[in-house]
Design a protein around this motif. Structure first.
Motif, PDB file in Angstrom:
ATOM      1  N   PHE A 187       7.857  -8.370   5.695  1.00  0.00           N
ATOM      2  CA  PHE A 187       8.702  -7.541   5.550  1.00  0.00           C
ATOM      3  C   PHE A 187       8.180  -6.116   4.997  1.00  0.00           C
ATOM      4  N   PHE A 188       8.284  -4.788   5.669  1.00  0.00           N
ATOM      5  CA  PHE A 188       8.012  -3.713   5.435  1.00  0.00           C
ATOM      6  C   PHE A 188       8.991  -2.636   5.207  1.00  0.00           C
ATOM      7  N   GLY A 189       8.985  -2.259   3.938  1.00  0.00           N
ATOM      8  CA  GLY A 189      10.039  -1.371   3.853  1.00  0.00           C
ATOM      9  C   GLY A 189       9.578   0.191   3.624  1.00  0.00           C
ATOM     10  N   PHE A 190      10.223   1.051   4.223  1.00  0.00           N
ATOM     11  CA  PHE A 190       9.678   2.318   4.469  1.00  0.00           C
ATOM     12  C   PHE A 190      10.588   3.513   3.841  1.00  0.00           C
ATOM     13  N   ASN A 191      10.300   4.459   3.145  1.00  0.00           N
ATOM     14  CA  ASN A 191      11.274   5.298   2.776  1.00  0.00           C
ATOM     15  C   ASN A 191      11.621   6.374   3.913  1.00  0.00           C
ATOM     16  N   ALA A 192      12.424   7.522   3.812  1.00  0.00           N
ATOM     17  CA  ALA A 192      13.049   8.243   4.795  1.00  0.00           C
ATOM     18  C   ALA A 192      11.963   9.050   5.580  1.00  0.00           C
ATOM     19  N   ASP A 193      10.705   9.230   4.762  1.00  0.00           N
ATOM     20  CA  ASP A 193       9.517   9.903   5.370  1.00  0.00           C
ATOM     21  C   ASP A 193       8.571   9.021   6.123  1.00  0.00           C
ATOM     22  N   GLY A 194       9.039   7.695   6.238  1.00  0.00           N
ATOM     23  CA  GLY A 194       8.275   7.033   6.961  1.00  0.00           C
ATOM     24  C   GLY A 194       6.855   6.248   6.156  1.00  0.00           C
ATOM     25  N   GLU A 195       7.058   6.360   4.803  1.00  0.00           N
ATOM     26  CA  GLU A 195       6.023   5.982   3.834  1.00  0.00           C
ATOM     27  C   GLU A 195       6.273   4.446   3.315  1.00  0.00           C
ATOM     28  N   LEU A 196       5.534   3.564   3.263  1.00  0.00           N
ATOM     29  CA  LEU A 196       5.722   2.203   2.892  1.00  0.00           C
ATOM     30  C   LEU A 196       5.856   2.060   1.405  1.00  0.00           C
ATOM     31  N   GLN A 197       7.090   1.495   0.972  1.00  0.00           N
ATOM     32  CA  GLN A 197       7.524   1.311  -0.488  1.00  0.00           C
ATOM     33  C   GLN A 197       7.659   0.033  -0.692  1.00  0.00           C
ATOM     34  N   GLU A 235      17.211  -5.612  -2.960  1.00  0.00           N
ATOM     35  CA  GLU A 235      17.373  -4.642  -4.294  1.00  0.00           C
ATOM     36  C   GLU A 235      16.022  -3.604  -4.254  1.00  0.00           C
ATOM     37  N   ALA A 236      15.018  -4.054  -3.445  1.00  0.00           N
ATOM     38  CA  ALA A 236      13.718  -3.077  -3.370  1.00  0.00           C
ATOM     39  C   ALA A 236      14.243  -1.947  -2.432  1.00  0.00           C
ATOM     40  N   MET A 237      14.882  -2.177  -1.359  1.00  0.00           N
ATOM     41  CA  MET A 237      15.256  -1.184  -0.411  1.00  0.00           C
ATOM     42  C   MET A 237      16.531  -0.516  -0.750  1.00  0.00           C
ATOM     43  N   LYS A 238      17.406  -1.082  -1.658  1.00  0.00           N
ATOM     44  CA  LYS A 238      18.646  -0.241  -2.212  1.00  0.00           C
ATOM     45  C   LYS A 238      18.026   0.994  -2.985  1.00  0.00           C
ATOM     46  N   ARG A 239      16.943   0.485  -3.687  1.00  0.00           N
ATOM     47  CA  ARG A 239      16.087   1.512  -4.530  1.00  0.00           C
ATOM     48  C   ARG A 239      15.540   2.518  -3.782  1.00  0.00           C
ATOM     49  N   VAL A 240      15.064   2.270  -2.754  1.00  0.00           N
ATOM     50  CA  VAL A 240      14.138   3.109  -1.664  1.00  0.00           C
ATOM     51  C   VAL A 240      15.400   4.056  -1.170  1.00  0.00           C
ATOM     52  N   ALA A 241      16.370   3.504  -0.897  1.00  0.00           N
ATOM     53  CA  ALA A 241      17.391   4.166  -0.241  1.00  0.00           C
ATOM     54  C   ALA A 241      17.945   5.210  -1.310  1.00  0.00           C
ATOM     55  N   GLU A 242      17.983   5.029  -2.584  1.00  0.00           N
ATOM     56  CA  GLU A 242      18.407   5.947  -3.516  1.00  0.00           C
ATOM     57  C   GLU A 242      17.601   6.981  -4.159  1.00  0.00           C
ATOM     58  N   THR A 243      16.182   6.292  -4.018  1.00  0.00           N
ATOM     59  CA  THR A 243      15.332   7.244  -4.892  1.00  0.00           C
ATOM     60  C   THR A 243      14.002   7.609  -3.938  1.00  0.00           C
ATOM     61  N   ASP A 284       0.821  -1.217  -0.144  1.00  0.00           N
ATOM     62  CA  ASP A 284      -0.057  -0.005  -0.036  1.00  0.00           C
ATOM     63  C   ASP A 284       0.870   1.296   0.076  1.00  0.00           C
ATOM     64  N   PHE A 285       1.440   1.707  -1.207  1.00  0.00           N
ATOM     65  CA  PHE A 285       2.225   2.721  -1.235  1.00  0.00           C
ATOM     66  C   PHE A 285       2.034   3.888  -0.718  1.00  0.00           C
ATOM     67  N   GLY A 286       2.817   4.435   0.180  1.00  0.00           N
ATOM     68  CA  GLY A 286       2.619   5.641   0.828  1.00  0.00           C
ATOM     69  C   GLY A 286       1.874   5.738   2.059  1.00  0.00           C
ATOM     70  N   TRP A 287       1.673   4.318   2.667  1.00  0.00           N
ATOM     71  CA  TRP A 287       0.875   4.351   3.960  1.00  0.00           C
ATOM     72  C   TRP A 287       2.032   4.680   4.883  1.00  0.00           C
ATOM     73  N   LYS A 288       1.852   5.267   6.008  1.00  0.00           N
ATOM     74  CA  LYS A 288       2.428   5.759   7.214  1.00  0.00           C
ATOM     75  C   LYS A 288       2.931   4.634   8.121  1.00  0.00           C
TER      76      LYS A 288
END
Length: 181
Positions: free
Chosen positions: A119-129, A152-160, A9-13
């Motif tokens: 696994f729940f991967g969040f970006n720097a803003d705490g949004e699910l990615q 690979e997914a979380m590497k992409r999250v870290a970069e973008t 659920d992209f963007g879920w906090k």
């Protein structure tokens, strides 16, 4: 019985939490967050799916921390029914990241955790990615050269700041919920 979580659920906090860790400290989402994102894993000690890939979970966690991703694992299973998942037994696992105990199961419910591993991967803003699998392993580890989907997914999250559009759900044992007996 194997369980599969829903798709991302992209963007879920990320809901906050305050849970005891096997390190003797209490941890919140802010405490475990990394500058580039956060990986929250729901795991447990006895699950064959987790046990089969424990070394890969540790490998990917260490590699993701180098990319600025904070990593934490949470066990939410009913330890009365599954003594191998007790807090005391959790202390014996030796993970190099915080391993937290969700005795009330409130955090697992807030995240809608479905299985171990989940696994729940969040970006720097705490949004699910990312809400996908570690790799193509199941209850037995697959070949060592499997694509590292989680990494690979979380590497992409870290970069973008964004996860991949295509994600394959994790599969594992269902969360062992307490009964109202």
């Amino acid at each position: 019985m194997a369980a599969t979580p829903p798709v991302c659920d992209f963007g879920w906090k990320a809901p906050d939490f305050s849970l005891p860790g096997v390190d003797g400290k209490t941890h919140s989402f802010a405490d475990v967050s990394g500058p580039k994102g956060t990986l929250i894993m729901f795991i447990c000690n006895h699950c064959p799916y987790v046990k089969a890939v424990k070394d890969r979970i540790i490998r990917d966690a260490r590699d993701l921390e180098k990319l600025g991703i904070g990593v934490v694992a949470i066990s939410s299973n009913d330890a009365a029914a599954y003594p191998a998942d007790s807090f005391e037994k959790m202390k014996q696992e030796g993970y190099p990241f915080p391993y937290l105990y969700d005795e009330s199961q409130d955090v697992a419910r807030a995240y809608d955790a479905a299985c171990t591993p989940d696994f729940f991967g969040f970006n720097a803003d705490g949004e699910l990615q990312y809400r996908g699998r570690l790799d193509a392993s199941r209850s037995e580890a697959g070949p060592r050269d499997l694509r590292r989907d989680l990494y690979e997914a979380m590497k992409r999250v870290a970069e973008t700041g964004h996860g991949p559009d295509e994600q394959i759900p994790s599969m594992g044992c269902s969360i062992k919920w307490k009964t109202d007996a």
